[in-house]
Write a protein that holds these residues in place. Structure first.
Motif, PDB file in Angstrom:
ATOM      1  N   THR A  74       0.847  -1.173   0.073  1.00  0.00           N
ATOM      2  CA  THR A  74      -0.063  -0.114  -0.073  1.00  0.00           C
ATOM      3  C   THR A  74       0.709   1.309   0.159  1.00  0.00           C
ATOM      4  O   THR A  74       2.108   0.984   0.025  1.00  0.00           O
ATOM      5  CB  THR A  74      -0.999  -0.099   1.268  1.00  0.00           C
ATOM      6  OG1 THR A  74      -0.130   0.043   2.520  1.00  0.00           O
ATOM      7  CG2 THR A  74      -1.911  -1.253   1.309  1.00  0.00           C
ATOM      8  N   LYS A  75       0.342   2.473   0.011  1.00  0.00           N
ATOM      9  CA  LYS A  75       1.339   3.504   0.157  1.00  0.00           C
ATOM     10  C   LYS A  75       1.904   3.669   1.390  1.00  0.00           C
ATOM     11  O   LYS A  75       3.172   4.154   1.359  1.00  0.00           O
ATOM     12  CB  LYS A  75       0.024   4.871   0.161  1.00  0.00           C
ATOM     13  CG  LYS A  75      -0.611   5.091  -1.275  1.00  0.00           C
ATOM     14  CD  LYS A  75      -1.562   6.226  -1.334  1.00  0.00           C
ATOM     15  CE  LYS A  75      -2.125   6.675  -2.465  1.00  0.00           C
ATOM     16  NZ  LYS A  75      -3.120   7.627  -2.424  1.00  0.00           N
ATOM     17  N   GLU A  76       1.384   2.956   2.384  1.00  0.00           N
ATOM     18  CA  GLU A  76       1.937   3.075   3.806  1.00  0.00           C
ATOM     19  C   GLU A  76       3.318   2.158   3.724  1.00  0.00           C
ATOM     20  O   GLU A  76       4.630   2.553   3.973  1.00  0.00           O
ATOM     21  CB  GLU A  76       1.298   2.539   4.863  1.00  0.00           C
ATOM     22  CG  GLU A  76       1.898   2.158   6.232  1.00  0.00           C
ATOM     23  CD  GLU A  76       1.295   1.540   7.162  1.00  0.00           C
ATOM     24  OE1 GLU A  76       1.431   1.562   8.184  1.00  0.00           O
ATOM     25  OE2 GLU A  76       0.011   1.075   6.740  1.00  0.00           O
ATOM     26  N   TYR A 133       8.469  -3.709  11.310  1.00  0.00           N
ATOM     27  CA  TYR A 133       7.343  -2.739  10.818  1.00  0.00           C
ATOM     28  C   TYR A 133       6.379  -3.641   9.954  1.00  0.00           C
ATOM     29  O   TYR A 133       5.091  -3.511   9.712  1.00  0.00           O
ATOM     30  CB  TYR A 133       7.981  -1.774   9.872  1.00  0.00           C
ATOM     31  CG  TYR A 133       8.588  -0.559  10.908  1.00  0.00           C
ATOM     32  CD1 TYR A 133       7.837  -0.173  12.010  1.00  0.00           C
ATOM     33  CD2 TYR A 133       9.754  -0.211  10.767  1.00  0.00           C
ATOM     34  CE1 TYR A 133       8.270   0.697  12.906  1.00  0.00           C
ATOM     35  CE2 TYR A 133      10.415   1.075  11.505  1.00  0.00           C
ATOM     36  CZ  TYR A 133       9.665   1.314  12.597  1.00  0.00           C
ATOM     37  OH  TYR A 133      10.024   2.320  13.394  1.00  0.00           O
ATOM     38  N   ILE A 148       2.501  -4.297   9.951  1.00  0.00           N
ATOM     39  CA  ILE A 148       1.328  -3.949   8.942  1.00  0.00           C
ATOM     40  C   ILE A 148       0.675  -5.275   8.498  1.00  0.00           C
ATOM     41  O   ILE A 148      -0.474  -5.006   8.206  1.00  0.00           O
ATOM     42  CB  ILE A 148       2.081  -3.565   7.574  1.00  0.00           C
ATOM     43  CG1 ILE A 148       2.919  -1.916   8.111  1.00  0.00           C
ATOM     44  CG2 ILE A 148       1.439  -3.133   6.544  1.00  0.00           C
ATOM     45  CD1 ILE A 148       3.684  -1.443   7.223  1.00  0.00           C
ATOM     46  N   GLU A 201     -10.016   1.251   9.506  1.00  0.00           N
ATOM     47  CA  GLU A 201      -9.011   1.697  10.202  1.00  0.00           C
ATOM     48  C   GLU A 201      -9.364   2.641  11.364  1.00  0.00           C
ATOM     49  O   GLU A 201      -8.551   2.491  12.645  1.00  0.00           O
ATOM     50  CB  GLU A 201      -7.889   2.845   9.172  1.00  0.00           C
ATOM     51  CG  GLU A 201      -7.117   1.889   8.207  1.00  0.00           C
ATOM     52  CD  GLU A 201      -6.205   1.143   8.761  1.00  0.00           C
ATOM     53  OE1 GLU A 201      -5.903   1.244  10.053  1.00  0.00           O
ATOM     54  OE2 GLU A 201      -5.662   0.160   7.887  1.00  0.00           O
ATOM     55  N   GLU A 215       2.060   7.969  16.014  1.00  0.00           N
ATOM     56  CA  GLU A 215       1.079   7.260  14.915  1.00  0.00           C
ATOM     57  C   GLU A 215      -0.373   7.238  15.482  1.00  0.00           C
ATOM     58  O   GLU A 215      -1.551   7.401  14.765  1.00  0.00           O
ATOM     59  CB  GLU A 215       1.465   6.169  14.495  1.00  0.00           C
ATOM     60  CG  GLU A 215       0.716   5.272  13.512  1.00  0.00           C
ATOM     61  CD  GLU A 215       0.306   6.046  12.309  1.00  0.00           C
ATOM     62  OE1 GLU A 215      -0.400   5.578  11.507  1.00  0.00           O
ATOM     63  OE2 GLU A 215       1.066   6.824  11.956  1.00  0.00           O
ATOM     64  N   ARG A 241      -3.959   8.624  14.272  1.00  0.00           N
ATOM     65  CA  ARG A 241      -5.128   7.965  13.881  1.00  0.00           C
ATOM     66  C   ARG A 241      -6.260   8.353  14.775  1.00  0.00           C
ATOM     67  O   ARG A 241      -7.551   8.637  14.284  1.00  0.00           O
ATOM     68  CB  ARG A 241      -4.943   6.430  14.259  1.00  0.00           C
ATOM     69  CG  ARG A 241      -3.722   5.931  13.252  1.00  0.00           C
ATOM     70  CD  ARG A 241      -3.382   4.470  13.625  1.00  0.00           C
ATOM     71  NE  ARG A 241      -4.309   3.586  13.494  1.00  0.00           N
ATOM     72  CZ  ARG A 241      -4.626   2.528  12.514  1.00  0.00           C
ATOM     73  NH1 ARG A 241      -3.538   2.351  11.720  1.00  0.00           N
ATOM     74  NH2 ARG A 241      -5.307   1.696  12.677  1.00  0.00           N
TER      75      ARG A 241
END
Length: 446
Positions: A149-151, A177, A181, A202, A218, A222
């Protein structure tokens, strides 16, 4: 019959010939390593076959390239779905093409790189079968891999800028990491499809047990996203409820509940809400200096959240709308009800019918254990049964509230307008009971 290719580019020439003739419906590839040139080869197949992005899936290792992994992932992501196998190391090289009536499978040593396709001495086999012989393998890779993904691309961009070639593949933090994810993506699979819903998956994950005690930047980011959505709802709700003499917190910083773990929320943010209750002049009806205790906290009567409110609450299992009547300790309106019980129970008796048919449940909730200790379903009980229930279980140490619950995929909370409409409808149904069970000072006396 199995055919083998070992001359440079012979295997890929055969692939391109098949694409021209048969126009595949789906392509699945497993390759340990990738290169920009290899991605260009695949992009040409994509353009030749008129496939959509979701029709091409590429599995590769997390060590896909020594120096330009982010560039490769970004380019590949523009026309295909990519998945990184975190553990164990993915070493297979398989190219599978699904046609209308058959499957063509190439298997061997060639990676999706310029070397694998046109420069190295590789050996690849070709089989033509009715169905995929490695469908279980694809399913297994899907289960153990991370969707790019973009992440994920942003993560690789950071490493690509920061670390020299060949260090990326050895970095344990990157693997950690990616594993997080992956776990998050797997968790999302357990949620229903919330496409076009105001609150997305999310958001719900952010207030789940996985995140609710996390105090990182983070996590705060969120939660801020959820808070902003609640404030957008508030902007629509506030003008309407003011007509009922209901008001948000008098300080703009506290329109919603806190978004950081603290002593006030028992070190967890498992829900975020906005409340409407008494005017600020009702919290200090006698004026004068605000009293504070030795720790510098205001007297309970000065604290907005100690008074009964009508509430929109967002949690990991959906949205709750209703009446928050009392905090666990020093709930002002709990004491009011106790002191005037004989009078108030008559008012409850007269207005109980307004609650029927709304799926309201009255809870006595233990915030320390995060569980409803006692509850009463309004639709299933009589007013006499409710009064006995309330009198028996109302006690200090338990929060007291009456809510109707909306599951996260309930169509009634799909859009912002839907939620506002349901909130106002719920508040209107609860207003008679709210007025009976709270101490209010008339506007003329404030």
């Amino acid at each position: 019959m199995i055919k083998y290719f070992w001359k440079q580019r012979a295997f890929w020439d055969d692939v391109e010939q098949e694409i021209k003739i048969n126009k595949p419906k789906k392509i699945i590839i497993s390759s340990a390593y990738l290169s920009l040139k290899g991605v260009d080869y695949l992009k040409r197949l994509f353009e030749m076959s008129n496939l959509k992005k979701e029709d091409i899936t590429v599995y590769c290792s997390t060590d896909l390239h020594d120096s330009k992994p982010a560039d490769i992932l970004q380019e590949l992501n523009s026309f295909s779905s990519i998945r990184l196998v975190v553990q164990p190391f993915l070493h297979s090289k398989i190219y599978e093409f699904h046609l209308n009536d058959k499957v063509i499978l190439y298997n061997g040593s060639a990676n999706l790189t310029d070397g694998g396709i046109s420069r190295n001495l590789e050996c690849m086999s070709k089989s033509v079968v009715e169905n995929s012989p490695v469908s279980d393998f694809w399913e297994h890779l899907s289960d153990i891999s991370v969707e790019v993904t973009k992440e994920v691309i942003a993560l690789y961009q950071t490493y690509q800028r920061t670390f020299p070639p060949r260090v990326i593949k050895k970095d344990e933090a990157l693997q950690s990491y990616l594993e997080k994810i992956k776990q998050n993506q797997q968790k999302k699979k357990s949620y229903p499809d919330l496409t076009a819903f105001y609150f997305d998956v999310e958001d719900y994950i952010t207030v789940s047990k996985e995140w609710y005690k996390v105090a990182s930047s983070e996590a705060k980011k969120r939660r801020k996203g959820i808070q902003d959505k609640l404030l957008a709802l508030h902007k629509e709700i506030e003008p309407k409820v003011k007509n009922w003499d209901l008001h948000p917190h008098y300080h703009s910083d506290y329109i919603t509940s806190g978004i950081n773990p603290s002593d006030f929320n028992h070190g967890r943010v498992g829900a975020i809400w906005v409340r409407y209750g008494k005017h600020k002049d009702e919290l200090n009806p006698y004026g004068g200096v605000v009293k504070k205790n030795r720790r510098g906290n205001k007297d309970p009567i000065e604290q907005f959240h100690k008074h009964a409110c009508l509430q929109v609450s967002f949690s990991t299992i959906g949205i709750d709308l209703g009446l928050f009547h009392s905090t666990a300790h020093n709930g002002i309106d709990r004491y009011h009800v106790r002191e005037h019980w004989n009078e108030i129970k008559k008012g409850i008796d007269l207005n109980y019918q307004s609650l029927i048919g709304n799926s309201f449940v009255w809870h006595f909730y233990d915030a320390k254990t995060d569980k409803s200790k006692y509850h009463f379903e309004i639709d299933k009980g009589t007013v006499e049964e409710f009064l006995k229930f309330y009198l028996k279980y109302d006690e200090d140490g338990l929060e007291s509230f009456c809510m109707r619950h909306y599951p996260l995929n309930d169509e009634r909370i799909r859009t912002k307008n839907n939620i506002v409409e349901e909130a106002l409808k719920t508040f209107k149904a609860l207003m008679p009971i709210y007025q009976v069970m709270t101490f209010r000072i008339p506007v003329s006396m404030r």
